[in-house]
Design a protein around this motif. Structure first.
Motif, mmCIF file in Angstrom:
data_model
loop_
_atom_site.group_PDB
_atom_site.id
_atom_site.type_symbol
_atom_site.label_atom_id
_atom_site.label_comp_id
_atom_site.label_asym_id
_atom_site.label_seq_id
_atom_site.Cartn_x
_atom_site.Cartn_y
_atom_site.Cartn_z
ATOM 1 N N TYR A 21 4.637 -9.066 6.074
ATOM 2 C CA TYR A 21 3.361 -8.360 6.240
ATOM 3 C C TYR A 21 3.640 -6.893 6.580
ATOM 4 C CZ TYR A 21 -1.373 -7.411 7.937
ATOM 5 O OH TYR A 21 -2.627 -6.887 8.127
ATOM 6 N N PRO A 22 3.016 -5.945 5.859
ATOM 7 C CA PRO A 22 3.477 -4.552 5.942
ATOM 8 C C PRO A 22 2.750 -3.630 6.914
ATOM 9 C CG PRO A 22 1.998 -4.797 4.077
ATOM 10 C CD PRO A 22 2.085 -6.153 4.739
ATOM 11 N N PHE A 23 1.673 -4.097 7.565
ATOM 12 C CA PHE A 23 0.828 -3.159 8.304
ATOM 13 C C PHE A 23 1.030 -3.243 9.818
ATOM 14 C CE2 PHE A 23 -1.582 -4.478 4.467
ATOM 15 C CZ PHE A 23 -1.488 -3.283 3.778
ATOM 16 N N LYS A 24 0.813 -2.099 10.469
ATOM 17 C CA LYS A 24 0.886 -2.034 11.929
ATOM 18 C C LYS A 24 -0.432 -1.571 12.543
ATOM 19 C CE LYS A 24 5.889 -1.364 12.252
ATOM 20 N NZ LYS A 24 7.001 -0.505 12.750
ATOM 21 N N GLY A 25 -1.072 -0.585 11.953
ATOM 22 C CA GLY A 25 -2.336 -0.082 12.485
ATOM 23 C C GLY A 25 -3.506 -0.486 11.611
ATOM 24 N N ASP A 26 -4.675 0.125 11.863
ATOM 25 C CA ASP A 26 -5.890 -0.200 11.117
ATOM 26 C C ASP A 26 -6.202 0.820 10.034
ATOM 27 O OD1 ASP A 26 -6.341 -2.537 12.426
ATOM 28 O OD2 ASP A 26 -7.786 -1.723 13.847
ATOM 29 N N MET A 27 -5.231 1.663 9.697
ATOM 30 C CA MET A 27 -5.406 2.589 8.588
ATOM 31 C C MET A 27 -4.056 2.808 7.923
ATOM 32 S SD MET A 27 -5.967 6.205 10.622
ATOM 33 C CE MET A 27 -5.809 7.190 9.143
ATOM 34 N N TYR A 28 -4.104 3.237 6.666
ATOM 35 C CA TYR A 28 -2.867 3.416 5.901
ATOM 36 C C TYR A 28 -2.851 4.788 5.246
ATOM 37 C CZ TYR A 28 0.598 3.025 2.194
ATOM 38 O OH TYR A 28 1.664 3.255 1.366
ATOM 39 N N ARG A 29 -1.701 5.465 5.381
ATOM 40 C CA ARG A 29 -1.449 6.719 4.685
ATOM 41 C C ARG A 29 -0.003 6.703 4.200
ATOM 42 N NH1 ARG A 29 -6.065 6.565 5.565
ATOM 43 N NH2 ARG A 29 -7.484 8.217 6.281
ATOM 44 N N TYR A 30 0.276 7.484 3.167
ATOM 45 C CA TYR A 30 1.654 7.611 2.718
ATOM 46 C C TYR A 30 2.484 8.268 3.814
ATOM 47 C CZ TYR A 30 -0.046 6.637 -2.001
ATOM 48 O OH TYR A 30 -0.608 6.046 -3.100
ATOM 49 N N SER A 31 3.685 7.750 4.020
ATOM 50 C CA SER A 31 4.574 8.310 5.036
ATOM 51 C C SER A 31 5.987 7.815 4.768
ATOM 52 C CB SER A 31 4.136 7.876 6.444
ATOM 53 O OG SER A 31 4.300 6.471 6.598
ATOM 54 N N ASN A 32 6.935 8.404 5.462
ATOM 55 C CA ASN A 32 8.293 7.870 5.433
ATOM 56 C C ASN A 32 8.375 6.821 6.540
ATOM 57 O OD1 ASN A 32 10.978 7.291 5.181
ATOM 58 N ND2 ASN A 32 11.705 9.180 6.127
ATOM 59 N N SER B 142 10.379 4.323 6.857
ATOM 60 C CA SER B 142 11.663 3.619 6.891
ATOM 61 C C SER B 142 12.132 3.434 8.329
ATOM 62 C CB SER B 142 12.723 4.403 6.115
ATOM 63 O OG SER B 142 12.353 4.547 4.760
ATOM 64 N N THR B 143 12.779 2.296 8.570
ATOM 65 C CA THR B 143 13.364 2.005 9.875
ATOM 66 C C THR B 143 14.780 1.469 9.665
ATOM 67 O OG1 THR B 143 12.439 -0.240 9.864
ATOM 68 C CG2 THR B 143 11.134 1.482 10.931
ATOM 69 N N PRO B 144 15.639 1.576 10.674
ATOM 70 C CA PRO B 144 17.008 1.059 10.525
ATOM 71 C C PRO B 144 17.008 -0.436 10.201
ATOM 72 C CG PRO B 144 16.853 2.470 12.446
ATOM 73 C CD PRO B 144 15.448 2.257 11.971
ATOM 74 N N LEU B 145 17.885 -0.818 9.294
ATOM 75 C CA LEU B 145 18.010 -2.217 8.892
ATOM 76 C C LEU B 145 19.059 -2.880 9.774
ATOM 77 C CD1 LEU B 145 17.262 -4.482 6.874
ATOM 78 C CD2 LEU B 145 19.081 -3.613 5.383
ATOM 79 N N GLU B 146 18.604 -3.695 10.710
ATOM 80 C CA GLU B 146 19.525 -4.311 11.664
ATOM 81 C C GLU B 146 20.342 -5.426 11.017
ATOM 82 O OE1 GLU B 146 17.330 -5.504 15.074
ATOM 83 O OE2 GLU B 146 16.614 -3.478 15.543
ATOM 84 N N ARG C 97 12.131 -0.373 4.275
ATOM 85 C CA ARG C 97 10.702 -0.113 4.402
ATOM 86 C C ARG C 97 9.946 -1.167 3.593
ATOM 87 N NH1 ARG C 97 8.257 2.587 0.036
ATOM 88 N NH2 ARG C 97 6.711 3.512 1.427
ATOM 89 N N LYS C 98 8.633 -1.213 3.805
ATOM 90 C CA LYS C 98 7.773 -2.103 3.030
ATOM 91 C C LYS C 98 6.727 -1.270 2.301
ATOM 92 C CE LYS C 98 8.186 -5.519 6.739
ATOM 93 N NZ LYS C 98 7.447 -6.148 7.858
ATOM 94 N N GLN D 256 11.939 -2.961 0.506
ATOM 95 C CA GLN D 256 12.844 -1.992 -0.106
ATOM 96 C C GLN D 256 13.955 -1.644 0.886
ATOM 97 O OE1 GLN D 256 10.221 1.263 -1.042
ATOM 98 N NE2 GLN D 256 9.125 0.130 -2.630
ATOM 99 N N LYS D 257 15.200 -1.788 0.432
ATOM 100 C CA LYS D 257 16.346 -1.502 1.294
ATOM 101 C C LYS D 257 17.213 -0.423 0.651
ATOM 102 C CE LYS D 257 16.447 -6.283 3.000
ATOM 103 N NZ LYS D 257 17.275 -7.522 3.148
ATOM 104 N N LEU D 258 17.711 0.484 1.482
ATOM 105 C CA LEU D 258 18.515 1.602 0.999
ATOM 106 C C LEU D 258 19.889 1.585 1.659
ATOM 107 C CD1 LEU D 258 15.343 2.793 1.527
ATOM 108 C CD2 LEU D 258 16.356 4.671 0.243
ATOM 109 N N PHE D 259 20.923 1.684 0.815
ATOM 110 C CA PHE D 259 22.304 1.668 1.289
ATOM 111 C C PHE D 259 23.067 2.844 0.678
ATOM 112 C CE2 PHE D 259 20.710 -2.614 1.279
ATOM 113 C CZ PHE D 259 21.219 -3.206 2.420
ATOM 114 N N ARG D 260 23.794 3.563 1.512
ATOM 115 C CA ARG D 260 24.716 4.580 1.013
ATOM 116 C C ARG D 260 26.024 3.889 0.639
ATOM 117 N NH1 ARG D 260 24.475 9.686 -0.781
ATOM 118 N NH2 ARG D 260 23.286 10.397 1.049
#
Length: 316
Positions: free
Chosen positions: A12-23, A25-29, A201-202, A245-249
């Protein structure tokens, strides 16, 4: 119990009650690039069918990406055998490798570094064993370029069209990305990523129907389903589509591996969880028109909202 497990596993991708484009991304533990779900056999079967029928639409690469592709094959294979040892195995004797997929009961022997010993290019080969789509972006001239990828389950974009484009060119159609300099901030963030420190990120959208392959090239097939949405059928017909979506260097080639695992959840199941029902209703009602337009949900947003609001009334 099955529904409870499905809801528990759904990203499930949401945290608040509104959505806007943003970065966002959070560290992938849990630094694994690959997830194996109960839909593995079905999705791998669909992937391979699409790759066979539409090879140029589903796979693209530039000739200078082969070294990076081998690095990706090794990187993903290591994750498969480390995190899913009961399902995958690799036997090595120097550069002589045998990749074993226990789920599919397949074995492939090859010489690592020699593409003539594989039935497909390295990225295309390993991609046929995972549910994720995989994008390889190479860094040069102070920018990132989409130089190779296997994309079978896109959300309304085209790999064949975007291959070779820079990061900003790919994201130019997203409303507000350039005007708000979000593209520059995200590009800078990715360029500063280091090997061993992955991020995730989701991303979300709504899907009329349950089709994973939502490519631009097949819009005439699935786009018409948007006209079929009503408040009566929205619960079973419309799905919340979430991409993990996962990002790896990559340490050797310094490229970026971008894995995308797509999940679908019918709104009927989403509505069974009151917190999600209330939150998503608020998000969808408040969503700015330019975002709703880009996500392709303008034509049936009201029908979905009517369905969600009726479910809310039932819960009160």
């Amino acid at each position: 119990m099955l529904q409870v497990d499905e809801l528990r596993r759904f990203p499930y991708p949401f945290k608040g009650d509104m959505y806007r484009y943003s970065n966002n991304s959070t560290p992938l533990e849990h630094a694994c690039s690959i997830e194996v779900t109960s839909g593995y056999l079905r999705e791998i079967g669909l992937k391979r069918k699409l790759l066979s029928k539409y090879p140029e639409r589903c796979y693209q690469s530039r000739s200078h990406t082969l070294q990076g592709q081998w690095e990706i094959l090794e990187f993903v294979s290591e994750h498969l055998t480390t995190y899913h040892p009961d399902k995958f195995m690799v036997r090595k004797n120097g550069n002589e490798w045998t990749f074993i997929n226990k789920l599919l009961r397949e074995e492939q022997s090859f010489t690592f570094g020699d593409e003539t010993t594989l039935p497909f290019e390295p990225l295309d080969f390993i991609g046929r064993h995972v549910q994720e789509d995989m994008i390889f972006m190479m860094q040069r001239d102070g920018d990132l370029f989409l130089d190779a990828g296997q994309l079978c389950f896109p959300a309304n974009w085209s790999l064949a069209f975007n291959v070779g484009m820079s990061f900003k060119e790919i994201h130019q159609p997203i409303p507000g990305f350039n005007e708000e300099k979000l593209d520059e901030r995200i590009l800078k963030f990715i360029m500063q990523m280091e090997a061993g420190d992955p991020w995730w990120r989701k991303n979300w959208s709504l899907m009329a129907g349950n089709r994973l392959d939502a490519s631009i090239e097949t819009f005439d097939e699935w786009g018409q389903d948007r006209k079929k949405v009503t408040k009566e059928n929205a619960g079973e017909f419309v799905h919340l589509r979430v991409e993990v979506q996962k990002l790896f260097r990559l340490p050797l080639t310094n490229g970026i591996l971008f894995t995308i695992h797509t999940h679908l959840l019918p709104l009927k199941k989403l509505a069974s969880k009151r917190e999600w029902l209330e939150q998503f209703t608020n998000i969808l009602a408040e969503l700015p028109s330019h975002i709703a337009e880009y996500k392709g949900i303008v034509s049936y947003r009201n029908s979905v909202l009517q369905y969600l609001e009726e479910r809310l009334k039932e819960r009160r």
